[in-house]
Motif scaffolding. Structure first.
Motif, PDB file in Angstrom:
ATOM      1  N   GLU A 210       6.133  -4.663 -14.333  1.00 30.86           N
ATOM      2  CA  GLU A 210       4.764  -4.153 -14.387  1.00 30.86           C
ATOM      3  C   GLU A 210       4.485  -3.195 -13.239  1.00 30.86           C
ATOM      4  OE1 GLU A 210       2.271  -7.623 -14.441  1.00 30.86           O
ATOM      5  OE2 GLU A 210       2.807  -8.119 -16.517  1.00 30.86           O
ATOM      6  N   LEU A 211       5.034  -3.480 -12.071  1.00 29.43           N
ATOM      7  CA  LEU A 211       4.877  -2.571 -10.934  1.00 29.43           C
ATOM      8  C   LEU A 211       5.589  -1.244 -11.200  1.00 29.43           C
ATOM      9  CD1 LEU A 211       5.408  -5.096  -7.996  1.00 29.43           C
ATOM     10  CD2 LEU A 211       3.262  -3.962  -8.619  1.00 29.43           C
ATOM     11  N   LEU A 212       6.794  -1.324 -11.758  1.00 32.72           N
ATOM     12  CA  LEU A 212       7.566  -0.113 -12.034  1.00 32.72           C
ATOM     13  C   LEU A 212       6.917   0.753 -13.112  1.00 32.72           C
ATOM     14  CD1 LEU A 212      11.231  -1.455 -11.986  1.00 32.72           C
ATOM     15  CD2 LEU A 212      10.113  -0.027 -10.263  1.00 32.72           C
ATOM     16  N   SER A 213       6.285   0.100 -14.090  1.00 31.17           N
ATOM     17  CA  SER A 213       5.683   0.848 -15.204  1.00 31.17           C
ATOM     18  C   SER A 213       4.304   1.391 -14.845  1.00 31.17           C
ATOM     19  CB  SER A 213       5.561  -0.047 -16.437  1.00 31.17           C
ATOM     20  OG  SER A 213       4.560  -1.033 -16.230  1.00 31.17           O
ATOM     21  N   GLY A 214       3.726   0.878 -13.764  1.00 33.00           N
ATOM     22  CA  GLY A 214       2.373   1.286 -13.398  1.00 33.00           C
ATOM     23  C   GLY A 214       1.307   0.447 -14.080  1.00 33.00           C
ATOM     24  N   GLU A 215       1.730  -0.562 -14.833  1.00 32.87           N
ATOM     25  CA  GLU A 215       0.795  -1.445 -15.524  1.00 32.87           C
ATOM     26  C   GLU A 215      -0.083  -2.193 -14.525  1.00 32.87           C
ATOM     27  OE1 GLU A 215       1.083  -5.318 -18.465  1.00 32.87           O
ATOM     28  OE2 GLU A 215       2.680  -3.826 -18.533  1.00 32.87           O
ATOM     29  N   THR A 216       0.488  -2.496 -13.379  1.00 32.04           N
ATOM     30  CA  THR A 216      -0.266  -3.124 -12.291  1.00 32.04           C
ATOM     31  C   THR A 216       0.181  -2.490 -10.992  1.00 32.04           C
ATOM     32  OG1 THR A 216      -0.983  -5.245 -11.375  1.00 32.04           O
ATOM     33  CG2 THR A 216       1.354  -5.018 -11.871  1.00 32.04           C
ATOM     34  N   ASP A 217      -0.620  -2.632  -9.950  1.00 31.29           N
ATOM     35  CA  ASP A 217      -0.176  -2.126  -8.652  1.00 31.29           C
ATOM     36  C   ASP A 217       0.059  -3.300  -7.713  1.00 31.29           C
ATOM     37  OD1 ASP A 217      -2.587  -2.857  -7.319  1.00 31.29           O
ATOM     38  OD2 ASP A 217      -3.475  -0.893  -7.672  1.00 31.29           O
ATOM     39  N   GLY A 218       0.678  -3.007  -6.600  1.00 33.01           N
ATOM     40  CA  GLY A 218       1.059  -4.056  -5.667  1.00 33.01           C
ATOM     41  C   GLY A 218      -0.105  -4.893  -5.182  1.00 33.01           C
ATOM     42  N   MET A 219      -1.231  -4.249  -4.911  1.00 32.23           N
ATOM     43  CA  MET A 219      -2.388  -4.998  -4.420  1.00 32.23           C
ATOM     44  C   MET A 219      -2.905  -5.968  -5.486  1.00 32.23           C
ATOM     45  SD  MET A 219      -4.196  -5.754  -1.868  1.00 32.23           S
ATOM     46  CE  MET A 219      -3.858  -4.479  -0.683  1.00 32.23           C
ATOM     47  N   GLN A 220      -2.950  -5.502  -6.747  1.00 33.27           N
ATOM     48  CA  GLN A 220      -3.384  -6.387  -7.831  1.00 33.27           C
ATOM     49  C   GLN A 220      -2.443  -7.580  -7.954  1.00 33.27           C
ATOM     50  OE1 GLN A 220      -3.215  -3.475 -10.973  1.00 33.27           O
ATOM     51  NE2 GLN A 220      -5.445  -3.292 -11.089  1.00 33.27           N
ATOM     52  N   ALA A 221      -1.138  -7.305  -7.909  1.00 37.68           N
ATOM     53  CA  ALA A 221      -0.148  -8.373  -8.031  1.00 37.68           C
ATOM     54  C   ALA A 221      -0.274  -9.361  -6.868  1.00 37.68           C
ATOM     55  CB  ALA A 221       1.258  -7.791  -8.099  1.00 37.68           C
ATOM     56  N   PHE A 222      -0.495  -8.829  -5.672  1.00 42.60           N
ATOM     57  CA  PHE A 222      -0.640  -9.682  -4.495  1.00 42.60           C
ATOM     58  C   PHE A 222      -1.886 -10.559  -4.613  1.00 42.60           C
ATOM     59  CE2 PHE A 222      -2.274 -10.443  -0.202  1.00 42.60           C
ATOM     60  CZ  PHE A 222      -1.186 -11.095   0.359  1.00 42.60           C
ATOM     61  N   MET A 223      -3.005  -9.951  -4.975  1.00 42.94           N
ATOM     62  CA  MET A 223      -4.261 -10.694  -5.074  1.00 42.94           C
ATOM     63  C   MET A 223      -4.217 -11.749  -6.182  1.00 42.94           C
ATOM     64  SD  MET A 223      -5.964  -9.606  -2.570  1.00 42.94           S
ATOM     65  CE  MET A 223      -7.635 -10.151  -2.790  1.00 42.94           C
ATOM     66  N   ALA A 224      -3.421 -11.490  -7.225  1.00 37.90           N
ATOM     67  CA  ALA A 224      -3.294 -12.434  -8.333  1.00 37.90           C
ATOM     68  C   ALA A 224      -2.260 -13.529  -8.037  1.00 37.90           C
ATOM     69  CB  ALA A 224      -2.910 -11.701  -9.611  1.00 37.90           C
ATOM     70  N   GLY A 225      -1.602 -13.452  -6.881  1.00 40.42           N
ATOM     71  CA  GLY A 225      -0.604 -14.445  -6.522  1.00 40.42           C
ATOM     72  C   GLY A 225       0.741 -14.237  -7.189  1.00 40.42           C
ATOM     73  N   LYS A 226       0.943 -13.063  -7.791  1.00 38.75           N
ATOM     74  CA  LYS A 226       2.211 -12.777  -8.471  1.00 38.75           C
ATOM     75  C   LYS A 226       3.232 -12.136  -7.528  1.00 38.75           C
ATOM     76  CE  LYS A 226       0.243 -12.033 -13.045  1.00 38.75           C
ATOM     77  NZ  LYS A 226       0.171 -11.085 -14.165  1.00 38.75           N
ATOM     78  N   LEU A 227       2.765 -11.681  -6.378  1.00 38.52           N
ATOM     79  CA  LEU A 227       3.617 -11.035  -5.379  1.00 38.52           C
ATOM     80  C   LEU A 227       3.332 -11.684  -4.034  1.00 38.52           C
ATOM     81  CD1 LEU A 227       5.440  -8.730  -4.260  1.00 38.52           C
ATOM     82  CD2 LEU A 227       3.387  -7.307  -4.178  1.00 38.52           C
ATOM     83  N   MET A 228       4.371 -12.202  -3.422  1.00 37.07           N
ATOM     84  CA  MET A 228       4.247 -12.803  -2.100  1.00 37.07           C
ATOM     85  C   MET A 228       4.919 -11.856  -1.110  1.00 37.07           C
ATOM     86  SD  MET A 228       2.743 -15.541  -3.048  1.00 37.07           S
ATOM     87  CE  MET A 228       2.733 -16.610  -1.648  1.00 37.07           C
ATOM     88  N   VAL A 229       4.247 -11.612   0.011  1.00 42.09           N
ATOM     89  CA  VAL A 229       4.788 -10.725   1.032  1.00 42.09           C
ATOM     90  C   VAL A 229       4.808 -11.466   2.359  1.00 42.09           C
ATOM     91  CG1 VAL A 229       4.509  -8.541   2.275  1.00 42.09           C
ATOM     92  CG2 VAL A 229       3.853  -8.684  -0.135  1.00 42.09           C
ATOM     93  N   THR A 230       5.955 -11.424   3.017  1.00 42.18           N
ATOM     94  CA  THR A 230       6.051 -11.940   4.376  1.00 42.18           C
ATOM     95  C   THR A 230       6.525 -10.804   5.262  1.00 42.18           C
ATOM     96  OG1 THR A 230       8.303 -12.749   3.974  1.00 42.18           O
ATOM     97  CG2 THR A 230       6.513 -14.332   3.709  1.00 42.18           C
ATOM     98  N   GLY A 231       6.117 -10.856   6.506  1.00 48.91           N
ATOM     99  CA  GLY A 231       6.458  -9.776   7.423  1.00 48.91           C
ATOM    100  C   GLY A 231       5.316  -8.777   7.502  1.00 48.91           C
ATOM    101  N   ASP A 232       5.651  -7.507   7.612  1.00 50.76           N
ATOM    102  CA  ASP A 232       4.682  -6.431   7.824  1.00 50.76           C
ATOM    103  C   ASP A 232       3.972  -6.069   6.515  1.00 50.76           C
ATOM    104  OD1 ASP A 232       3.282  -4.100   8.421  1.00 50.76           O
ATOM    105  OD2 ASP A 232       4.876  -3.320   9.708  1.00 50.76           O
ATOM    106  N   MET A 233       2.833  -6.706   6.284  1.00 52.38           N
ATOM    107  CA  MET A 233       2.083  -6.471   5.051  1.00 52.38           C
ATOM    108  C   MET A 233       1.544  -5.044   4.963  1.00 52.38           C
ATOM    109  SD  MET A 233      -0.208  -9.479   3.486  1.00 52.38           S
ATOM    110  CE  MET A 233       0.524 -10.949   4.131  1.00 52.38           C
ATOM    111  N   MET A 234       1.143  -4.481   6.077  1.00 54.65           N
ATOM    112  CA  MET A 234       0.629  -3.103   6.071  1.00 54.65           C
ATOM    113  C   MET A 234       1.735  -2.130   5.650  1.00 54.65           C
ATOM    114  SD  MET A 234      -2.503  -3.331   6.493  1.00 54.65           S
ATOM    115  CE  MET A 234      -2.861  -1.599   6.551  1.00 54.65           C
TER     116      MET A 234
END
Length: 104
Positions: free
Chosen positions: A68-92
């Motif tokens: 979905e990120l690759l297709s543009g169906e969703t963006d990283g922020m949407q995925a992160f806020m929905a709990g579908k993307l977890m980020v550790t380290g430098d979030m910025m």
């Protein structure tokens, strides 16, 4: 789409101008797949298999979210806020991925 096709698609979209003088390592952990990392240095992007010793940011997500990120169906922020993307380290730094690998 296979993991390799998804990775090839992502790397083919790399925007060296957006990277500028960035020197960073993004570790990816895809559900059900082997880990890989992307190294960006001197305006180049290199895809590597395995785990990096000291990545700047680590992204954990499932295959569907990655597609979905690759297709543009969703963006990283949407995925992160929905709990579908977890980020550790430098979030910025991770927020720059959309500009580094734009959807065509």
């Amino acid at each position: 789409m296979s993991h390799q096709q998804m990775l090839d698609t992502m790397v083919s979209r790399f925007d060296a101008d957006a990277a500028g003088d960035l020197d960073a390592v993004f570790q990816y952990q895809l559900e059900g797949g082997d880990p890989f990392y992307v190294t960006i240095v001197d305006g180049t992007c290199t895809l590597n298999a395995g785990e990096h010793d000291d990545p700047n940011a680590t992204l954990s997500l499932d295959d569907e979210t990655f597609e979905e990120l690759l297709s543009g169906e969703t963006d990283g922020m949407q995925a992160f806020m929905a709990g579908k993307l977890m980020v550790t380290g430098d979030m910025m730094l991770a927020t720059r991925l959309t500009a580094l690998f734009p959807v065509s």
